[in-house]
Scaffold this motif. Structure first.
Motif, PDB file in Angstrom:
ATOM      1  N   LEU A   1      40.921  30.449  64.189  1.00 43.88           N
ATOM      2  CA  LEU A   1      42.159  31.146  63.844  1.00 43.88           C
ATOM      3  C   LEU A   1      43.300  30.161  63.641  1.00 43.88           C
ATOM      4  CD1 LEU A   1      42.364  34.292  66.180  1.00 43.88           C
ATOM      5  CD2 LEU A   1      42.229  34.276  63.690  1.00 43.88           C
ATOM      6  N   LYS A   2      44.071  30.381  62.578  1.00 49.75           N
ATOM      7  CA  LYS A   2      45.275  29.567  62.372  1.00 49.75           C
ATOM      8  C   LYS A   2      46.539  30.416  62.399  1.00 49.75           C
ATOM      9  CE  LYS A   2      45.473  29.691  57.274  1.00 49.75           C
ATOM     10  NZ  LYS A   2      45.531  28.869  56.036  1.00 49.75           N
ATOM     11  N   LEU A   3      46.378  31.754  62.241  1.00 55.63           N
ATOM     12  CA  LEU A   3      47.541  32.643  62.237  1.00 55.63           C
ATOM     13  C   LEU A   3      47.173  34.001  62.822  1.00 55.63           C
ATOM     14  CD1 LEU A   3      49.021  32.153  58.638  1.00 55.63           C
ATOM     15  CD2 LEU A   3      50.129  31.487  60.780  1.00 55.63           C
ATOM     16  N   ILE A   4      48.060  34.552  63.638  1.00 57.23           N
ATOM     17  CA  ILE A   4      47.974  35.946  64.067  1.00 57.23           C
ATOM     18  C   ILE A   4      49.235  36.637  63.558  1.00 57.23           C
ATOM     19  CG2 ILE A   4      47.867  37.537  66.022  1.00 57.23           C
ATOM     20  CD1 ILE A   4      46.584  35.245  67.641  1.00 57.23           C
ATOM     21  N   LEU A   5      49.058  37.630  62.717  1.00 63.64           N
ATOM     22  CA  LEU A   5      50.168  38.381  62.143  1.00 63.64           C
ATOM     23  C   LEU A   5      50.155  39.787  62.712  1.00 63.64           C
ATOM     24  CD1 LEU A   5      49.549  37.338  58.414  1.00 63.64           C
ATOM     25  CD2 LEU A   5      50.993  36.168  60.085  1.00 63.64           C
ATOM     26  N   THR A   6      51.321  40.325  63.039  1.00 64.16           N
ATOM     27  CA  THR A   6      51.393  41.675  63.599  1.00 64.16           C
ATOM     28  C   THR A   6      52.515  42.457  62.933  1.00 64.16           C
ATOM     29  OG1 THR A   6      52.867  40.969  65.391  1.00 64.16           O
ATOM     30  CG2 THR A   6      50.503  40.927  65.841  1.00 64.16           C
ATOM     31  N   THR A   7      52.409  43.800  63.041  1.00 70.44           N
ATOM     32  CA  THR A   7      53.398  44.652  62.388  1.00 70.44           C
ATOM     33  C   THR A   7      53.316  46.066  62.958  1.00 70.44           C
ATOM     34  OG1 THR A   7      54.274  45.316  60.214  1.00 70.44           O
ATOM     35  CG2 THR A   7      51.875  45.374  60.494  1.00 70.44           C
ATOM     36  N   ALA A   8      53.925  47.022  62.294  1.00 74.67           N
ATOM     37  CA  ALA A   8      53.839  48.469  62.507  1.00 74.67           C
ATOM     38  C   ALA A   8      55.010  49.034  63.298  1.00 74.67           C
ATOM     39  CB  ALA A   8      52.517  48.909  63.129  1.00 74.67           C
ATOM     40  N   GLU A   9      55.203  48.606  64.555  1.00 79.17           N
ATOM     41  CA  GLU A   9      56.303  49.162  65.342  1.00 79.17           C
ATOM     42  C   GLU A   9      56.857  48.062  66.236  1.00 79.17           C
ATOM     43  OE1 GLU A   9      52.648  50.075  67.938  1.00 79.17           O
ATOM     44  OE2 GLU A   9      53.111  50.357  65.836  1.00 79.17           O
ATOM     45  N   PRO A  10      57.983  48.311  66.891  1.00 77.56           N
ATOM     46  CA  PRO A  10      58.526  47.282  67.787  1.00 77.56           C
ATOM     47  C   PRO A  10      57.488  46.817  68.805  1.00 77.56           C
ATOM     48  CG  PRO A  10      60.133  49.032  67.481  1.00 77.56           C
ATOM     49  CD  PRO A  10      58.870  49.492  66.805  1.00 77.56           C
ATOM     50  N   MET A  11      57.527  45.514  69.116  1.00 77.73           N
ATOM     51  CA  MET A  11      56.547  44.947  70.043  1.00 77.73           C
ATOM     52  C   MET A  11      57.257  44.349  71.258  1.00 77.73           C
ATOM     53  SD  MET A  11      53.356  42.364  69.444  1.00 77.73           S
ATOM     54  CE  MET A  11      54.275  41.080  68.610  1.00 77.73           C
ATOM     55  N   GLU A  12      56.828  44.785  72.432  1.00 76.94           N
ATOM     56  CA  GLU A  12      57.389  44.257  73.664  1.00 76.94           C
ATOM     57  C   GLU A  12      57.090  42.759  73.783  1.00 76.94           C
ATOM     58  OE1 GLU A  12      56.018  48.538  74.511  1.00 76.94           O
ATOM     59  OE2 GLU A  12      55.427  46.829  73.259  1.00 76.94           O
ATOM     60  N   VAL A  13      58.037  42.054  74.361  1.00 80.11           N
ATOM     61  CA  VAL A  13      57.908  40.603  74.515  1.00 80.11           C
ATOM     62  C   VAL A  13      56.625  40.248  75.267  1.00 80.11           C
ATOM     63  CG1 VAL A  13      58.937  38.561  75.588  1.00 80.11           C
ATOM     64  CG2 VAL A  13      60.393  40.222  74.411  1.00 80.11           C
TER      65      VAL A  13
ATOM     66  N   LEU B   1      64.994  49.515  76.645  1.00 80.91           N
ATOM     67  CA  LEU B   1      64.460  48.997  75.385  1.00 80.91           C
ATOM     68  C   LEU B   1      64.898  47.553  75.163  1.00 80.91           C
ATOM     69  CD1 LEU B   1      64.854  51.946  72.837  1.00 80.91           C
ATOM     70  CD2 LEU B   1      62.734  50.983  73.706  1.00 80.91           C
ATOM     71  N   LEU B   2      66.177  47.272  75.417  1.00 78.46           N
ATOM     72  CA  LEU B   2      66.684  45.924  75.202  1.00 78.46           C
ATOM     73  C   LEU B   2      65.947  44.913  76.069  1.00 78.46           C
ATOM     74  CD1 LEU B   2      70.527  46.631  75.003  1.00 78.46           C
ATOM     75  CD2 LEU B   2      68.942  46.254  73.115  1.00 78.46           C
ATOM     76  N   LYS B   3      65.662  45.290  77.311  1.00 76.87           N
ATOM     77  CA  LYS B   3      64.964  44.370  78.209  1.00 76.87           C
ATOM     78  C   LYS B   3      63.517  44.146  77.783  1.00 76.87           C
ATOM     79  CE  LYS B   3      67.766  45.487  82.288  1.00 76.87           C
ATOM     80  NZ  LYS B   3      67.769  46.129  83.624  1.00 76.87           N
ATOM     81  N   GLU B   4      62.885  45.199  77.258  1.00 76.69           N
ATOM     82  CA  GLU B   4      61.473  45.097  76.868  1.00 76.69           C
ATOM     83  C   GLU B   4      61.260  44.330  75.576  1.00 76.69           C
ATOM     84  OE1 GLU B   4      58.640  48.530  77.545  1.00 76.69           O
ATOM     85  OE2 GLU B   4      60.557  49.586  77.484  1.00 76.69           O
ATOM     86  N   PHE B   5      62.196  44.460  74.623  1.00 78.59           N
ATOM     87  CA  PHE B   5      61.933  44.011  73.257  1.00 78.59           C
ATOM     88  C   PHE B   5      62.722  42.780  72.824  1.00 78.59           C
ATOM     89  CE2 PHE B   5      60.679  48.471  73.294  1.00 78.59           C
ATOM     90  CZ  PHE B   5      59.432  48.397  72.703  1.00 78.59           C
ATOM     91  N   ILE B   6      63.655  42.299  73.625  1.00 83.49           N
ATOM     92  CA  ILE B   6      64.503  41.193  73.195  1.00 83.49           C
ATOM     93  C   ILE B   6      64.312  39.987  74.100  1.00 83.49           C
ATOM     94  CG2 ILE B   6      66.888  40.430  72.854  1.00 83.49           C
ATOM     95  CD1 ILE B   6      67.602  43.216  72.001  1.00 83.49           C
ATOM     96  N   SER B   7      64.210  38.825  73.481  1.00 82.31           N
ATOM     97  CA  SER B   7      64.044  37.570  74.220  1.00 82.31           C
ATOM     98  C   SER B   7      64.966  36.515  73.634  1.00 82.31           C
ATOM     99  CB  SER B   7      62.593  37.092  74.118  1.00 82.31           C
ATOM    100  OG  SER B   7      62.451  35.786  74.613  1.00 82.31           O
ATOM    101  N   GLU B   8      65.503  35.684  74.492  1.00 88.82           N
ATOM    102  CA  GLU B   8      66.318  34.553  74.032  1.00 88.82           C
ATOM    103  C   GLU B   8      65.468  33.301  73.829  1.00 88.82           C
ATOM    104  OE1 GLU B   8      69.576  33.980  76.666  1.00 88.82           O
ATOM    105  OE2 GLU B   8      70.464  35.954  76.271  1.00 88.82           O
ATOM    106  N   GLU B   9      64.193  33.380  74.184  1.00 88.69           N
ATOM    107  CA  GLU B   9      63.283  32.240  74.046  1.00 88.69           C
ATOM    108  C   GLU B   9      62.933  32.009  72.578  1.00 88.69           C
ATOM    109  OE1 GLU B   9      58.900  30.816  75.781  1.00 88.69           O
ATOM    110  OE2 GLU B   9      59.653  32.843  76.143  1.00 88.69           O
ATOM    111  N   ARG B  10      62.755  30.742  72.187  1.00 90.37           N
ATOM    112  CA  ARG B  10      62.287  30.396  70.853  1.00 90.37           C
ATOM    113  C   ARG B  10      61.099  29.449  71.016  1.00 90.37           C
ATOM    114  NH1 ARG B  10      65.123  34.089  70.559  1.00 90.37           N
ATOM    115  NH2 ARG B  10      66.933  34.440  69.204  1.00 90.37           N
ATOM    116  N   VAL B  11      60.001  29.758  70.325  1.00 91.65           N
ATOM    117  CA  VAL B  11      58.737  29.055  70.542  1.00 91.65           C
ATOM    118  C   VAL B  11      58.319  28.309  69.277  1.00 91.65           C
ATOM    119  CG1 VAL B  11      56.284  29.319  71.104  1.00 91.65           C
ATOM    120  CG2 VAL B  11      57.992  30.769  72.241  1.00 91.65           C
ATOM    121  N   ILE B  12      57.947  27.045  69.431  1.00 90.29           N
ATOM    122  CA  ILE B  12      57.346  26.270  68.338  1.00 90.29           C
ATOM    123  C   ILE B  12      55.876  26.065  68.688  1.00 90.29           C
ATOM    124  CG2 ILE B  12      57.326  24.104  67.062  1.00 90.29           C
ATOM    125  CD1 ILE B  12      60.292  23.815  67.679  1.00 90.29           C
TER     126      ILE B  12
END
Length: 633
Positions: free
Chosen positions: A372-384, A4-15
């Motif tokens: 499109l100017k925004l894509i918003l997502t929700t509901a459950e954990p999302m894989e990177v 789970l940690l490998k699938e869902f966590i990233s150290e990357e930060r995107v602008i």
């Protein structure tokens, strides 16, 4: 857990390129966030509502029995729709509805107001008054949307129920909530076939002691059985006079049932606190009056209530609703909706992105999504990897902007994942396009939104960073439930609300959810109680006992595993759950065992969860089940 940690966590930060000059650094966000935890923050946000009588006290009571804006009175309807009267918004489009069969209907804010006023009179004619509950078991057709707003207009709290839930699940909700009226459609199309909603309602009411009146909205015009004195057709009801009401801040506005370990629990949100929080977060996540907004999450989920029925209308946006799923009449139907109506804000689920990413990329490439100017997502954990697919393939567009490179799929607009829960009422985390936009961490739900004291703690309640812990809220929030079950109350410990999810919080406060810490299942964003599945299976002839637990699922995040003691055909088990609880809860695996220990079900479920993850030194029975499951696979 390591997987789970490998699938869902990233150290990357995107602008994202389009937000290159709008992004603030973490230190600036931290300063804004610290200031927002002062009491006057929510007083300021609530001042944007229209109050008929000002509150005398901001907040009172101890959790979970907390009330906000005490003594304040307001008209919820005026704050959602009525406030736009006399402004330029009144004559602009409020709602575009597109049926699966190609039928299209559009309503201005003025049109929607007239429809809600007329339906207010219909509800009153059927005996619904202030404080009477109305339950909806219907997809959000324009008539159903207007009926929900009509209920708000006359002070009748309502509860929408997802039409994917079965008659047994619906019956439990009716018996628990005891509504004065149940609203249903005759049927609605799904992949070209008629889903006969009224038939499911009739089955449910055969199981309940409480029998409400039933109001049928014609959607497909099919013949339905009408029981005299109980069932009414909307078009045949003669409206009476119905005034718009003013209510006290804690008056219940709407409610939902949610899954807990041992069954369904009810919560209701109060008008003042909930609408203040909804209006604030809707503005923050990026909606404005001139925006056209498409949300694929429909009422029945908290997201569909807050960010389809209330927030966008409060802001004055144009809301697009598509009746069908992402795959009918073809897998590009949602891309077609985005393009046809020039949608610039798109909200969907992590599960939907998983599905869409696996389709032919040419279906996406054939549509121009540059608006499109925004894509918003929700509901459950999302894989990177699915965040990256949405960012690069859906969010890049075809026209270069600043330093985006369409030919290299470099990304252009934000993909913002956010955390929400029924009890919380709104999104409470996320990078905010119209407030405090920080670099996006793929896979995370962002940092806490201003005003929400959110943390991740260990078993002793101490904050932890960089490793899994319990997601908590450390102080009350305006949309706190004003009615709730004992199961919700037990989530509060020492003035801290334990959300029920495991998560990792990074040093820059980005939160990475990992799924439930209890035995509740998270299936396509829905919280499904294992106890309800167990109850359905136990009703089968020959079944002596059953235990249900969530299995990791590559599409739904989780799907049910049912362990059965007794003589049971796995297909019969699946059919029973599908019919009684709903298709969403159909088990992906059924294991028949000779015995189930006489221990508390919650302990057995937790032991199974650990065994399925391959942990050592566990409950012998749980290890036996896990071994048998693997051998069957």
């Amino acid at each position: 857990m390591e997987t789970l940690l490998k699938e869902f966590i990233s150290e990357e930060r995107v602008i994202p390129p389009l937000f290159k000059y709008k992004t603030i650094p973490f230190e600036q966000y931290k300063k804004i966030y610290k200031e927002s935890l002062k009491p006057e923050f929510w007083a300021r946000e609530a001042s944007y509502l229209i109050w008929e009588r000002p509150w005398t006290k901001l907040v009172e009571g101890d959790p979970p029995a907390v009330r906000w804006f005490v003594g304040g009175e307001l008209s919820p309807y005026k704050n959602i729709v009525g406030k736009h009267a006399g402004t330029w918004i009144w004559d602009k489009v409020a709602l575009i509805w597109r049926g699966e069969d190609g039928l299209i209907k559009a309503f201005t804010y003025s049109d929607l107001d007239q429809l809600a006023a007329r339906y207010s009179g219909a509800l009153r004619a059927l005996g619904v008054g202030r404080g009477d509950w109305v339950m909806f078991y219907a997809p959000p057709t324009p008539e159903v949307i207007a009926l929900m707003l009509a209920a708000v207009r006359i002070g009748a709290p309502f509860e929408p129920v997802f039409t994917g839930f079965g008659h047994g699940d619906l019956a439990m909700r009716i018996e628990d909530r005891r509504p004065e009226l149940l609203v249903a459609v005759d049927a609605f199309p799904r992949k070209g076939k008629a889903i006969k909603v009224k038939e499911t309602v009739d089955k449910a009411l055969k199981l309940t002691k409480h029998v409400p009146k039933v109001l049928v909205v014609r959607r497909m015009g099919i013949d339905v059985e009408l029981i005299g004195g109980r069932d009414f057709v909307l078009d045949d009801v003669s409206p009476v006079e119905a005034e718009e009401v003013v209510v006290e801040s804690s008056h219940p506005l709407f409610g939902l049932h949610v899954g807990y370990d041992d069954g369904l629990g009810f919560v209701a949100h109060g008008a003042g606190g909930y609408l203040a929080q909804t209006y604030a977060t809707t503005r923050w996540i990026g909606l404005r009056p001139r925006d056209t907004y498409f949300c694929t999450v429909l009422p029945g989920w908290i997201t569909g209530i807050t960010y389809v029925l209330f927030g966008p209308f409060m802001v004055g946006s144009a809301v697009v609703i598509y009746e069908g799923g992402p795959d009918y009449p073809s897998w590009d139907v949602w891309w077609s909706v985005l393009e046809d109506y020039a949608v610039n804000v798109f909200l969907t689920t992590a599960g939907a992105l998983r599905l869409l990413s696996r389709q032919d990329p040419k279906l996406l490439e054939s549509h121009n999504l540059d608006m499109l100017k925004l894509i918003l997502t929700t509901a459950e954990p999302m894989e990177v990897k699915y965040w990256k697919w949405a960012y690069h393939y859906v969010g890049t567009g075809t026209t270069p902007s600043i330093d985006s490179l369409p030919e290299k799929l470099s990304g252009r607009i934000p993909v913002i994942h956010m955390f929400i829960q029924t009890e919380l009422g709104t999104f409470v985390t996320g990078s905010l396009p119209n407030y405090a936009f920080v670099p996006v961490a793929p896979g995370s739900v962002g940092p806490p939104m201003p005003g929400f004291d959110i943390d991740v703690v260990d078993d002793s309640g101490n904050p932890v960073r960089g490793r899994p812990g319990q997601l908590v809220v450390k102080r009350p929030w305006p949309a706190m439930p004003v009615e709730y079950s004992a199961w919700y109350a037990k989530k509060w410990r020492g003035g801290v609300y334990y959300v029920g999810d495991l998560a990792v919080m990074a040093d820059d406060m980005n939160i990475f959810p990992l799924g439930r810490s209890d035995t509740v299942m998270k299936i396509n964003g829905y919280r499904i109680s294992p106890a309800i599945i167990e109850k359905a299976v136990a009703s089968l002839p020959g079944v002596e006992d059953a235990v249900a637990v969530g299995l990791r699922d590559p599409q739904k995040f989780e799907s049910p595993l049912v362990v059965v003691k007794g003589k049971a055909n796995p297909e019969d088990v699946r059919h029973k759950v599908r019919e009684y609880v709903g298709p969403i809860a159909e088990p992906s695996a059924v294991v028949v065992m000779d015995h189930i220990p006489q221990e508390p079900k919650r302990q057995l479920r937790l032991a199974l969860k650990l065994a399925l993850r391959g942990a050592d030194g566990l409950h012998p029975w749980a290890k036996e089940v896990a071994s048998k499951l693997r051998s069957n696979i």
